[in-house]
Design a protein around this motif. Structure first.
Motif, PDB file in Angstrom:
ATOM      1  N   LYS A 212       0.831  -1.204   0.000  1.00 42.46           N
ATOM      2  CA  LYS A 212       0.000   0.000   0.000  1.00 42.46           C
ATOM      3  C   LYS A 212       0.864   1.252   0.000  1.00 42.46           C
ATOM      4  CE  LYS A 212      -3.599  -2.266   2.788  1.00 42.46           C
ATOM      5  NZ  LYS A 212      -4.305  -2.231   4.097  1.00 42.46           N
ATOM      6  N   LYS A 213       0.437   2.225  -0.789  1.00 44.61           N
ATOM      7  CA  LYS A 213       1.092   3.535  -0.850  1.00 44.61           C
ATOM      8  C   LYS A 213       2.569   3.451  -1.233  1.00 44.61           C
ATOM      9  CE  LYS A 213      -2.096   6.065   2.090  1.00 44.61           C
ATOM     10  NZ  LYS A 213      -2.272   7.043   3.179  1.00 44.61           N
ATOM     11  N   SER A 237      -2.847  -0.718  -3.636  1.00 46.25           N
ATOM     12  CA  SER A 237      -3.746   0.434  -3.646  1.00 46.25           C
ATOM     13  C   SER A 237      -3.003   1.698  -3.247  1.00 46.25           C
ATOM     14  CB  SER A 237      -4.923   0.192  -2.705  1.00 46.25           C
ATOM     15  OG  SER A 237      -4.479  -0.113  -1.399  1.00 46.25           O
ATOM     16  N   ASP A 238      -3.467   2.830  -3.796  1.00 41.25           N
ATOM     17  CA  ASP A 238      -2.916   4.155  -3.477  1.00 41.25           C
ATOM     18  C   ASP A 238      -1.419   4.257  -3.752  1.00 41.25           C
ATOM     19  OD1 ASP A 238      -5.403   5.203  -2.528  1.00 41.25           O
ATOM     20  OD2 ASP A 238      -5.125   4.067  -0.682  1.00 41.25           O
ATOM     21  N   GLY A 263      -7.053   3.632  -6.363  1.00 36.85           N
ATOM     22  CA  GLY A 263      -6.400   4.866  -5.962  1.00 36.85           C
ATOM     23  C   GLY A 263      -4.993   5.056  -6.484  1.00 36.85           C
ATOM     24  N   SER A 264      -4.464   4.070  -7.205  1.00 38.49           N
ATOM     25  CA  SER A 264      -3.111   4.190  -7.735  1.00 38.49           C
ATOM     26  C   SER A 264      -3.104   5.041  -9.001  1.00 38.49           C
ATOM     27  CB  SER A 264      -2.519   2.809  -8.024  1.00 38.49           C
ATOM     28  OG  SER A 264      -2.337   2.090  -6.821  1.00 38.49           O
TER      29      SER A 264
END
Length: 292
Positions: A212-213, A237-238, A263-264
């Motif tokens: 993530k992120k 995601s993201d 969200g990416s």
């Protein structure tokens, strides 16, 4: 109502099952003071299988400027037992908590300030670990020590790293010593070509990968998708470096039962970056927590 059972009269096994889930602070400073039977139950190592340490150094003894005078675990402990703050040892406190598990701990999340001494103690006293969470500061400052100790955690199944610092060397040791690893989570990661190749080379049978992120280019994500063929969960995601609606990535990830890229985007947002590292997030990433 005299025939109704009281909480303090519950079977010891039932009490231990409950107390093992209430969290370190309550288990140490609330539950034992309710009654003698509860105090006795909290001394059982089964209550200390999940050792989730908070950050123990928020302004030393505890006043978080964002929360006012917030009472930390250490501050409460010092107050409860009338200890001398000037002589209080965080290292001794952490060792005291770990010792209560008597080798039965299966999940460990150390504080970012954990010393080399604490790491070595945990490696010796927690041989049965299945879940290990290492915050970013600990990964950065104690990287070489952690890599030397990985060999003592041969039962490890879930590993959460707060940083991708020195990731290739971490994974090299994991591949040698931790044959049962099925979940890897790397928070706030920078996944370049070398990192992606290391994950594929060292952990080809990985079941769950959480990034993530992360900063990860499209080509490096493709490398992961093509090389980790046994994934049942991939969370990117993201992230920054690829588009969440990329059709080739969606096709390559089609066989993964739980795939998320929501969200990416190719470029990051202008908004201030929020560091993804808090205790609750760690819990979400540990398969041991999800299954219990």
């Amino acid at each position: 109502m005299d025939d109704e059972r009281r909480w303090e009269e519950l079977e010891v096994d039932c009490l231990m099952n409950i107390f093992g889930r209430v969290g370190m602070e309550s288990l140490l400073l609330d539950v034992p003071f309710v009654c003698k039977s509860w105090h006795k139950a909290t001394l059982n190592p089964s209550c200390w299988q999940y050792l989730i340490f908070p950050d123990l150094t928020i302004n030393h003894f505890g006043f978080d400027p964002t929360d006012g005078y917030w009472c930390t675990l250490i501050e409460r402990f010092v107050d409860e037992y009338w200890l001398d703050e000037s002589r209080f040892s965080v290292t001794a406190f952490v060792k005291f908590i770990i010792s209560r598990s008597k080798g039965k701990a299966i999940t460990l999340r150390l504080s970012p300030c954990a010393s080399e001494d604490v790491l070595k103690y945990a490696a010796d006293e927690c041989p049965a670990l299945k879940g290990l969470v290492l915050p970013s500061d600990l990964v950065y400052h104690q990287s070489s020590t952690i890599q030397e100790l990985i060999g003592k955690w041969t039962n490890l199944e879930d590993l959460v790293l707060g940083s991708s610092y020195d990731l290739e060397h971490f994974l090299g040791q994991i591949s040698i010593h931790c044959k049962n690893l099925c979940l890897l989570s790397v928070l706030n990661a920078d996944i370049d070509q070398d990192s992606a190749n290391a994950i594929v080379s060292f952990l080809p049978k990985l079941k769950q990968l959480i990034l993530k992120k992360a900063n990860i280019d499209r080509d490096d994500l493709v490398t992961l998708l093509r090389g980790c063929n046994e994934l049942v969960r991939l969370d990117v995601s993201d992230c920054v470096g690829f588009d969440e609606e990329d059709e080739e990535i969606a096709n390559l990830a089609f066989h993964i039962a739980n795939f998320s890229s929501q969200g990416s985007a190719l470029l990051g947002s202008d908004d201030e970056y929020e560091c993804y590292e808090c205790a609750d997030d760690y819990h979400d990433d540990l398969s041991g927590y999800r299954s219990d």
